[in-house]
Design a protein around this motif. Structure first.
Motif, PDB file in Angstrom:
ATOM      1  N   TYR A  10       5.486  -2.574  -5.725  1.00  0.00           N
ATOM      2  CA  TYR A  10       6.657  -3.080  -5.004  1.00  0.00           C
ATOM      3  C   TYR A  10       7.791  -2.063  -5.080  1.00  0.00           C
ATOM      4  CZ  TYR A  10       5.410  -7.833  -3.637  1.00  0.00           C
ATOM      5  OH  TYR A  10       4.866  -8.923  -3.016  1.00  0.00           O
ATOM      6  N   GLY A  11       7.982  -1.461  -6.255  1.00  0.00           N
ATOM      7  CA  GLY A  11       9.020  -0.442  -6.406  1.00  0.00           C
ATOM      8  C   GLY A  11       8.781   0.754  -5.506  1.00  0.00           C
ATOM      9  N   ILE A  12       7.545   1.226  -5.468  1.00  0.00           N
ATOM     10  CA  ILE A  12       7.181   2.346  -4.594  1.00  0.00           C
ATOM     11  C   ILE A  12       7.424   1.970  -3.141  1.00  0.00           C
ATOM     12  CG2 ILE A  12       5.214   3.695  -3.743  1.00  0.00           C
ATOM     13  CD1 ILE A  12       4.138   3.556  -6.692  1.00  0.00           C
ATOM     14  N   ASN A  13       7.040   0.752  -2.789  1.00  0.00           N
ATOM     15  CA  ASN A  13       7.216   0.263  -1.426  1.00  0.00           C
ATOM     16  C   ASN A  13       8.694   0.229  -1.045  1.00  0.00           C
ATOM     17  OD1 ASN A  13       7.160  -2.052   0.765  1.00  0.00           O
ATOM     18  ND2 ASN A  13       5.056  -1.316   0.533  1.00  0.00           N
ATOM     19  N   LEU A  14       9.532  -0.243  -1.958  1.00  0.00           N
ATOM     20  CA  LEU A  14      10.965  -0.284  -1.714  1.00  0.00           C
ATOM     21  C   LEU A  14      11.526   1.118  -1.483  1.00  0.00           C
ATOM     22  CD1 LEU A  14      13.709  -1.778  -1.641  1.00  0.00           C
ATOM     23  CD2 LEU A  14      13.777  -1.503  -4.133  1.00  0.00           C
ATOM     24  N   VAL A  15      11.125   2.055  -2.331  1.00  0.00           N
ATOM     25  CA  VAL A  15      11.600   3.438  -2.189  1.00  0.00           C
ATOM     26  C   VAL A  15      11.151   4.018  -0.847  1.00  0.00           C
ATOM     27  CG1 VAL A  15      11.339   5.779  -3.099  1.00  0.00           C
ATOM     28  CG2 VAL A  15      11.788   3.878  -4.664  1.00  0.00           C
ATOM     29  N   LEU A  16       9.889   3.772  -0.458  1.00  0.00           N
ATOM     30  CA  LEU A  16       9.393   4.279   0.818  1.00  0.00           C
ATOM     31  C   LEU A  16      10.172   3.673   1.991  1.00  0.00           C
ATOM     32  CD1 LEU A  16       5.559   4.333   0.124  1.00  0.00           C
ATOM     33  CD2 LEU A  16       7.041   6.322   0.502  1.00  0.00           C
ATOM     34  N   ASN A  17      10.536   2.401   1.886  1.00  0.00           N
ATOM     35  CA  ASN A  17      11.336   1.777   2.938  1.00  0.00           C
ATOM     36  C   ASN A  17      12.684   2.476   3.081  1.00  0.00           C
ATOM     37  OD1 ASN A  17      10.600  -0.725   4.507  1.00  0.00           O
ATOM     38  ND2 ASN A  17       9.708  -1.208   2.517  1.00  0.00           N
ATOM     39  N   ILE A  18      13.311   2.755   1.957  1.00  0.00           N
ATOM     40  CA  ILE A  18      14.612   3.430   1.975  1.00  0.00           C
ATOM     41  C   ILE A  18      14.468   4.852   2.507  1.00  0.00           C
ATOM     42  CG2 ILE A  18      16.478   4.311   0.503  1.00  0.00           C
ATOM     43  CD1 ILE A  18      15.925   1.778  -1.284  1.00  0.00           C
ATOM     44  N   VAL A  36       5.913   8.977   6.414  1.00  0.00           N
ATOM     45  CA  VAL A  36       6.394   8.025   5.410  1.00  0.00           C
ATOM     46  C   VAL A  36       5.852   6.629   5.714  1.00  0.00           C
ATOM     47  CG1 VAL A  36       8.443   6.916   4.424  1.00  0.00           C
ATOM     48  CG2 VAL A  36       8.459   9.378   4.862  1.00  0.00           C
ATOM     49  N   LEU A  37       5.804   6.248   6.999  1.00  0.00           N
ATOM     50  CA  LEU A  37       5.271   4.937   7.358  1.00  0.00           C
ATOM     51  C   LEU A  37       3.786   4.809   7.031  1.00  0.00           C
ATOM     52  CD1 LEU A  37       6.995   3.824  10.664  1.00  0.00           C
ATOM     53  CD2 LEU A  37       6.944   2.624   8.510  1.00  0.00           C
ATOM     54  N   VAL A  38       3.040   5.885   7.157  1.00  0.00           N
ATOM     55  CA  VAL A  38       1.625   5.846   6.755  1.00  0.00           C
ATOM     56  C   VAL A  38       1.532   5.567   5.253  1.00  0.00           C
ATOM     57  CG1 VAL A  38      -0.481   7.225   6.498  1.00  0.00           C
ATOM     58  CG2 VAL A  38       0.785   7.269   8.654  1.00  0.00           C
ATOM     59  N   LEU A  39       2.380   6.225   4.471  1.00  0.00           N
ATOM     60  CA  LEU A  39       2.406   5.975   3.029  1.00  0.00           C
ATOM     61  C   LEU A  39       2.845   4.535   2.735  1.00  0.00           C
ATOM     62  CD1 LEU A  39       3.984   9.325   1.789  1.00  0.00           C
ATOM     63  CD2 LEU A  39       1.575   8.641   1.703  1.00  0.00           C
ATOM     64  N   LEU A  40       3.797   4.038   3.506  1.00  0.00           N
ATOM     65  CA  LEU A  40       4.258   2.659   3.360  1.00  0.00           C
ATOM     66  C   LEU A  40       3.131   1.677   3.683  1.00  0.00           C
ATOM     67  CD1 LEU A  40       6.758   0.929   2.729  1.00  0.00           C
ATOM     68  CD2 LEU A  40       7.351   1.074   5.144  1.00  0.00           C
ATOM     69  N   PHE A  41       2.354   1.983   4.705  1.00  0.00           N
ATOM     70  CA  PHE A  41       1.195   1.166   5.069  1.00  0.00           C
ATOM     71  C   PHE A  41       0.194   1.115   3.919  1.00  0.00           C
ATOM     72  CE2 PHE A  41      -3.141   0.993   6.750  1.00  0.00           C
ATOM     73  CZ  PHE A  41      -3.106  -0.212   7.443  1.00  0.00           C
ATOM     74  N   ILE A  47      -0.449  -3.396  -2.399  1.00  0.00           N
ATOM     75  CA  ILE A  47       0.248  -4.592  -2.883  1.00  0.00           C
ATOM     76  C   ILE A  47      -0.549  -5.845  -2.524  1.00  0.00           C
ATOM     77  CG2 ILE A  47       2.288  -6.056  -2.562  1.00  0.00           C
ATOM     78  CD1 ILE A  47       3.920  -3.490  -2.261  1.00  0.00           C
ATOM     79  N   ILE A  48      -1.036  -5.904  -1.294  1.00  0.00           N
ATOM     80  CA  ILE A  48      -1.805  -7.073  -0.865  1.00  0.00           C
ATOM     81  C   ILE A  48      -3.059  -7.220  -1.713  1.00  0.00           C
ATOM     82  CG2 ILE A  48      -3.173  -8.053   1.023  1.00  0.00           C
ATOM     83  CD1 ILE A  48      -1.024  -6.874   2.945  1.00  0.00           C
ATOM     84  N   LYS A  49      -3.776  -6.116  -1.938  1.00  0.00           N
ATOM     85  CA  LYS A  49      -5.003  -6.178  -2.750  1.00  0.00           C
ATOM     86  C   LYS A  49      -4.709  -6.639  -4.175  1.00  0.00           C
ATOM     87  CE  LYS A  49      -8.150  -3.006  -2.370  1.00  0.00           C
ATOM     88  NZ  LYS A  49      -8.860  -1.728  -2.285  1.00  0.00           N
ATOM     89  N   LEU A  50      -3.668  -6.083  -4.778  1.00  0.00           N
ATOM     90  CA  LEU A  50      -3.321  -6.452  -6.147  1.00  0.00           C
ATOM     91  C   LEU A  50      -2.813  -7.892  -6.230  1.00  0.00           C
ATOM     92  CD1 LEU A  50      -1.543  -3.145  -7.215  1.00  0.00           C
ATOM     93  CD2 LEU A  50      -3.701  -4.013  -8.137  1.00  0.00           C
ATOM     94  N   THR A  51      -1.983  -8.272  -5.271  1.00  0.00           N
ATOM     95  CA  THR A  51      -1.429  -9.621  -5.259  1.00  0.00           C
ATOM     96  C   THR A  51      -2.523 -10.650  -5.026  1.00  0.00           C
ATOM     97  OG1 THR A  51       0.667  -8.769  -4.437  1.00  0.00           O
ATOM     98  CG2 THR A  51       0.291 -11.113  -4.168  1.00  0.00           C
ATOM     99  N   TRP A  52      -3.461 -10.319  -4.169  1.00  0.00           N
ATOM    100  CA  TRP A  52      -4.576 -11.213  -3.833  1.00  0.00           C
ATOM    101  C   TRP A  52      -5.336 -11.635  -5.091  1.00  0.00           C
ATOM    102  CZ3 TRP A  52      -5.686 -13.240   0.883  1.00  0.00           C
ATOM    103  CH2 TRP A  52      -6.922 -13.869   1.022  1.00  0.00           C
ATOM    104  N   LYS A  53      -5.501 -10.690  -6.037  1.00  0.00           N
ATOM    105  CA  LYS A  53      -6.217 -10.983  -7.286  1.00  0.00           C
ATOM    106  C   LYS A  53      -5.472 -12.013  -8.137  1.00  0.00           C
ATOM    107  CE  LYS A  53      -8.230  -6.376  -7.712  1.00  0.00           C
ATOM    108  NZ  LYS A  53      -8.259  -5.170  -8.546  1.00  0.00           N
ATOM    109  N   ILE A  54      -4.140 -12.015  -8.028  1.00  0.00           N
ATOM    110  CA  ILE A  54      -3.316 -12.899  -8.850  1.00  0.00           C
ATOM    111  C   ILE A  54      -3.089 -14.241  -8.146  1.00  0.00           C
ATOM    112  CG2 ILE A  54      -1.042 -13.179  -9.926  1.00  0.00           C
ATOM    113  CD1 ILE A  54      -0.988 -10.057 -10.109  1.00  0.00           C
ATOM    114  N   ASP A  55      -2.763 -14.178  -6.848  1.00  0.00           N
ATOM    115  CA  ASP A  55      -2.439 -15.390  -6.094  1.00  0.00           C
ATOM    116  C   ASP A  55      -2.744 -15.158  -4.612  1.00  0.00           C
ATOM    117  OD1 ASP A  55      -1.320 -17.597  -4.842  1.00  0.00           O
ATOM    118  OD2 ASP A  55       0.591 -17.468  -5.888  1.00  0.00           O
ATOM    119  N   LYS A  56      -3.800 -15.785  -4.124  1.00  0.00           N
ATOM    120  CA  LYS A  56      -4.229 -15.580  -2.740  1.00  0.00           C
ATOM    121  C   LYS A  56      -3.152 -15.980  -1.727  1.00  0.00           C
ATOM    122  CE  LYS A  56      -9.250 -15.749  -3.310  1.00  0.00           C
ATOM    123  NZ  LYS A  56      -9.196 -14.968  -4.486  1.00  0.00           N
ATOM    124  N   LYS A  57      -2.405 -17.047  -2.007  1.00  0.00           N
ATOM    125  CA  LYS A  57      -1.344 -17.464  -1.090  1.00  0.00           C
ATOM    126  C   LYS A  57      -0.293 -16.360  -0.950  1.00  0.00           C
ATOM    127  CE  LYS A  57      -1.747 -22.406  -1.902  1.00  0.00           C
ATOM    128  NZ  LYS A  57      -1.113 -23.581  -2.515  1.00  0.00           N
TER     129      LYS A  57
END
Length: 83
Positions: A10-18, A36-41, A47-57
């Motif tokens: 999430y931190g990396i994603n935030l920095v890439l957005n900025i 930069v957008l490719v890196l953001l993608f 994030i989705i893959k990691l989050t999915w393991k913790i909480d699918k919703k």
């Protein structure tokens, strides 16, 4: 653990957005902005893959964000000179 990996991503994603905003709007460099957008993608997929393991919703709730990044990438791509 997994939650720490999500937090880092999430931190990396935030920095890439900025960075993207600064590169695209500040420097007016659509090509670098697209890179930069490719890196953001990639970051968002992670994030989705990691989050999915913790909480699918929570993973599902990130899909609109991913679609927004794809849309922004298309618009960004279309502004690259010579393309």
């Amino acid at each position: 653990g997994e939650r720490m990996q999500v937090a880092w991503n999430y931190g990396i994603n935030l920095v890439l957005n900025i960075v993207w905003s600064g590169v695209y709007f500040g420097l007016r460099n659509p090509l670098l902005g697209f890179i930069v957008l490719v890196l953001l993608f990639i970051s968002t997929i992670m994030i989705i893959k990691l989050t999915w393991k913790i909480d699918k919703k929570a993973g599902w709730l990130l899909i609109p964000y991913l679609l927004w990044i794809i849309f922004a990438g298309l618009l960004n791509y279309l502004t690259i000179p010579g393309i």
